[in-house]
Structure formats: C-alpha cells, structure tokens
Design a protein around this motif. Structure first.
Motif: not given
Length: 634
Positions: A226-246, A268-273
C-alpha cells in the motif's frame, strides 16, 4: 588640491585596490595540496579507457584538470563533474576529503565498486578522520552506474549539508533500512532512487524526518505494498512525488490533501484500486498528474476539471465506466491529455472548449465524436493518438487544421473513404503516421510517401506500390491488396536516395514478378518482409521471403552489413546451407526447403545469431558441437 579632495582620492584608490587585487592574486593561486592528493587517490582506482583524465598530472595544478573547478579566490576545489565519460573501476571516497567540495557528479559511467580507503595511500585517508570534512557537499550524483552495488549507505549520514542526492539505477536491493538512512540527511531537498531494485518502502512507518524535502523519486522499484503512511506526513513543502511502476496497491488516501503544495504526482503503472477520488480537485497547485495504468473503477470525477494549473494529465484503467465530463475542457493550461481504458460516450466541442495550450491529445477509449464539420479547434497539436476511438467513417475535417502535427495515430478508428489529394498532401508533412486496421481504399500507384515512420497495414490499398522519398525510414504496407512488381519502389530515381530505409514490410499482398538487384538502394535495410506474395525467380538480396516461389541456390548476401533477419522458409531452395551471411544476422530461417548436406560450422561464427531454423530440409550428418555455444533465443 585641498585636503578633503586629497583624502577622497586616496580613499578611491584604496577601494579600487580592494576590488582589483584579489583578482590578480587568484591568477597565481595554485591548487590546494590536500585537494590534489585526494583527486589523485580517486584517479588511482579509476579505469579510464578514453584517457579522459590525462590532464590529471603534476604538470598542471588540479584547478586546470578536466572536470575540476576551483573557487576563483581561494583556489580550493569546489566542483568535480565527470558525468558520462565512460569511466570504470572503483569510486574512492577520498573525494569526500576535499573540504570545500560542494558538487560531485559521477553519473552515467561504469563504476562497479565504492571504497573508503586505499592501502597505497593510507597516510592520506585514515579511518580515524575518514568523514572529517564531509560537511560541505551539497550535490551528489552517482546515478546510472548500473553495475554499481552499494552494500553500505551509512557513509551518507555524514553528509550533513547534502541537498540533492541521486542514486538512480544503482543496485540497492540489500538496503532494507534505506529510508532511515536518508532521513538522517537534515538538509535534503531532492532524493532520487529510481530503478534501484528497492523492495521495502516501510508502509507502516508513520513519520519520517524529511522536513526539507521538495522532490522524491522512487519510481521503478518493487515495493508491492500500500501507499506508505509516512509519505503523507513528510515536508508540507514537497512539490514533486514519483512512485510510478512499483506495484503499489490499495486506494489513494485522503491524507494526500496534507501535501497542499504538490505540483507533480506520478502514480502511473501500479495496481491502485477504488474510485479516482473527487477530492483530488482540491489540489489547486497540481501541474502534472499521472494516474494511468491502474485498476481504478467507477466514473471519472468531474471535479478534476477544477485543476486549473494542470499542464499534463493522464488517467487510464480498464475498470472505469461512464463518459468523460465536459469539465475537462476547462483546463486552459493543459498541454498534454491522456485518457485510456474503458470509458465511452460522445465527445463534443465542449470537451475541448478552453484547451488553448494543448499540444498532445491521446484518447484510447471507445469515444465517438459529435463535432461540427466546420469546427476549428482552439489548439495546434504536435501529437494525436486516437486509435480505437470511433472516428470514421471519414477522416475528420478538424485534423486538417493542425499545421504543427508531428505524430498521428488513427489506427482501428473506422476510417474508410478519403479525399485522396488532400489526404496524402496532409500526411506528407507529418513525421510519423499510423493508419493500421482501417478500411481505407485508395490506389497507391501515383502516391509519394514522405513521412519517416509509416504504418498502413490492414487496409484496402490497391494498385502498385507507392514511391517513397529519402525521408522514409520505416514502412509497413502489409496485409493489403497491392499488386504489380516491387522494382518501381526499390529502383526508381526517387528510390536511389533511400539508403536510410531500414525496415520495409510489404508482405501479404498480391505482388508478382522477381526482385530486382537494387542493392545500393537497399544497403541500409535491416529487415525486408515480402512473404506471402506471388513472387518468384532467382533469390534476391534480403530478408523475409518465405511462402513465395523462389528456387535455386542463395546468392552471397554478406555485403548487406546491416541485415538482421533472413527468412527463406517454404520456398524451393536446394543445395547446401548458405554460409556467406553478414555478421549482423540475428535470425536465419530456412525451414521447408530442399537444402541438403551437412550443417556448416561457419554458422557458429555469426556473433549476433539468436534464431536458427533448419527444419524440414534434407540435411544429413551430425550437428556441429559449436552450435551448443550459440546463445539462441528459445
């Protein structure tokens, strides 16, 4: 001169001296001895086949060495850029002893190892102070050293000033604690770990100390979680996230709204539902959103039309249903639109109403179109891909208005009749065209094709083969009803300039006669497919000639230096198996002929051979033992 004027003059002279003198001093500044020693230690471990580091010698001070830059005032080394210089061997971290080094780029080379010390220079790199001067480095790029495997990342934790780290395409499969290591870099702004074979993304970890991070690229790894919890608690200034093909799965959580400054999100290129969240429309700063190649279900949310900042937008899933909302036409900043999957419905002018800046339009769902024949779009496109849409029966009038078009794909879109003169004149200015699997009926005898890449198979084209200009590189006219000889295409004056043509498929037509000797015109051909026609006579030069009526012994084709594939199956050839074959050959198919005698051992010396089919002949003797050493594709 009065006293005041005199004092002012002296002051001006002093100020001028303060500006000029340091510049003069810098010209005599030599390279720092410690910096030069550290660079020489690094060079000692490098294999340099192109001799790029030939200037690295005592004859010049190190600020004059290739790839090295120094501070103009102090003479200390600040930059080492050896990107893409075909360097091999070992990266010795003596480089990190260079006290004021801020930029280090060793990417796109062939390094295979990394070390901290060297026995020959032990006095210069001591374990006790190996990390003493690491604090200045801000930029480190070791990416695309694809044979480099890092078993230890702890040395990174000493780079307290590091802002940008790129280890993409480095083997990090054994690193289970990579996330904790990266979180120890307090100044990190950009982290790129694409294609590192990472397996753990620590989905249950709640918080990671990425308080400064702006860019995170973890694409093309193997997380399958699953998408990790920590991803949505990192820097509030983050501007670019690429988790494609995982291989990521599960739904997109609403905590994504925590990242209010997000500009680019690639999943893109994941199995998100689950459904595509309608609250994504609240991300007002998003410029690039890619959700293609997932398993989303439900309808397409109209709220995505609120993302007015979007410049690139892609969504596709075979489980989506319903139509595309009109609100998509409100995205006035959009340059690229990609919609695929199982959506359907009718598209009208409203879907394109404010797409003033659109350059790429890719619609791969079963859309039909209800557009006024006189409609003039608000955009000028470079790319159009409308395959599998219901576009026909006629070629759309609005496409003729696109004067900047470079790529056009309208395969399987139900196009049949065309205005011949206008149609071919328009296509002549498009670099890449694909018209496969339509019902286009046209006599090609008087047509001249000009595009670099042309795929027009599975239509109803008739008449003789068209002429082709010297611009044509790739041409597929297979599965049509073309007749006559092929000499007009291969040997015409226009054809004499076709040395750049490397792929020609005119198989599965009604062509007759022999094949002329136009070798000079065809010397660059890698693959020629003319099987399943009614050709006959002597065997000509290359390539795929099976299921015709050729007979006799094959000619010497060794002069065709680029030939990769030769198919002579199911003809009437006899004699011995040919041996005068170009070294470039990858596939040799001689099945179903009358060849006799032994299998020649010369076939073993073809370095690129991967496919060999000699079945259904009259061969005798034993199989050469060297055949076992050929790396066939089975």
């Amino acid at each position: 001169m009065d006293c005041f004027t005199s004092k002012v003059s002296v002051l001006l002279l002093l100020l001028l001296s303060a500006v000029v003198l340091p510049k003069g001093n810098c010209r005599t500044h030599s390279c720092n001895e410690n910096d030069q020693s550290a660079l020489l230690i690094f060079k000692h471990h490098v294999v340099d086949p192109l001799d790029y580091l030939s200037s690295w010698s005592d004859e010049k001070h190190c600020c004059a060495w290739k790839g090295v830059q120094c501070d103009n005032v102090t003479g200390r080394v600040t930059t080492l850029d050896l990107n893409n210089q075909y360097l091999q061997g070992e990266i010795n971290l003596s480089l990190l002893q260079i006290q004021f080094l801020t930029y280090l780029n060793l990417s796109c080379n062939s390094f295979t190892a990394l070390s901290l010390t060297n026995s020959n220079y032990q006095s210069l790199v001591k374990p006790s102070n190996a990390y003493a001067n690491f604090s200045s480095l801000k930029y480190l790029d070791l990416s695309f050293n694809e044979d480099l495997q890092l078993d230890n990342l702890q040395w990174l934790s000493h780079l307290s000033s590091l802002q940008c780290l790129n280890l993409s395409a480095i083997y990090l499969e054994s690193q289970t604690n990579w996330l904790q290591t990266m979180a120890m870099l307090p100044s990190l702004l950009e982290l790129r770990l694409s294609m590192c074979r990472l397996k753990s993304i620590s989905p249950s970890v709640k918080f990671v100390n990425f308080t400064s991070l702006l860019t995170l690229d973890l694409s093309q790894n193997s997380f399958y979680s699953d998408l990790p919890y920590w991803l949505f608690n990192i820097s509030s200034d983050i501007s670019h996230i690429d988790l494609s093909s995982n291989g990521l799965r599960g739904q997109i959580p609403k905590t994504l709204l925590n990242l209010r400054k997000l500009k680019s999100l690639r999943l893109d290129d994941n199995g998100l539902t689950g459904p595509i969240p309608d609250w994504l429309g609240e991300h007002q700063h998003l410029q690039h959103l890619n959700l293609t190649e997932n398993l989303f279900n439900g309808s397409f949310p109209s709220s995505l039309g609120n993302l007015s900042s979007l410049t690139q937008f892609g969504v596709s899933s075979d489980s989506l249903s319903g139509s595309l909302p009109n609100s998509i036409g409100q995205l006035f900043n959009l340059r690229s639109l990609y919609i695929g999957g199982s959506l359907s419905g009718v598209l009208s002018e409203k879907h394109f109403y404010k797409l003033f800046n659109l350059e790429s339009l890719v619609l791969l769902s079963a859309f039909s179109f209800d557009l006024d024949p006189n409609w003039i779009p608000p955009f000028q496109l470079h790319e159009v891909d409308l395959r599998n849409t219901i576009l026909g029966p006629t070629f759309p009038e609005w496409l003729y208005t696109q004067r900047t078009l470079e790529t056009l794909d309208v395969s399987s879109s139900g196009i049949s009749p065309t205005n011949a003169d206008r149609f071919w004149s328009f296509l002549a200015n498009v670099r890449s065209i694909r018209l496969s699997n339509n019902n286009i009926s046209a006599d090609l005898s008087n047509v001249t094709l000009n595009s670099a890449y042309i795929i027009m198979d599975q239509n109803n084209f008739t008449g003789g083969l068209p002429l082709i200009s010297s611009n044509v590189l790739y041409l597929d006219l297979s599965y049509n009803f073309l007749s006559g000889t092929i000499s007009n295409m291969l040997c015409s004056r226009l054809g004499r300039k076709m040395n750049t043509l490397y792929y020609l498929d005119i198989s599965h037509n009604l062509l007759t006669g022999g094949i002329p000797d136009c070798g000079e015109n065809c010397r660059g051909l890698t693959l020629l497919k003319i099987n399943n026609n009614k050709l006959g006579g002597e065997i000509p030069p290359p390539m795929d000639l099976h299921k015709n009526n050729f007979s006799g012994n094959p000619l010497d084709i060794s002069s065709f230096k680029s030939l990769a594939y030769l198919n002579l199956a199911e003809n009437n050839f006899s004699g011995v198996v040919p041996t005068k074959i170009p070294k470039s050959i990858q596939g040799l198919i001689l099945r179903g002929n009358e060849f006799s005698g032994n299998i020649p051992a010369e076939l073993c010396s073809l370095p690129s051979l991967r496919i060999l089919d000699l079945s259904q002949n009259k061969l005798s003797g034993s199989i050469p033992s060297c055949i076992c050493n050929v790396p066939f594709n089975l």
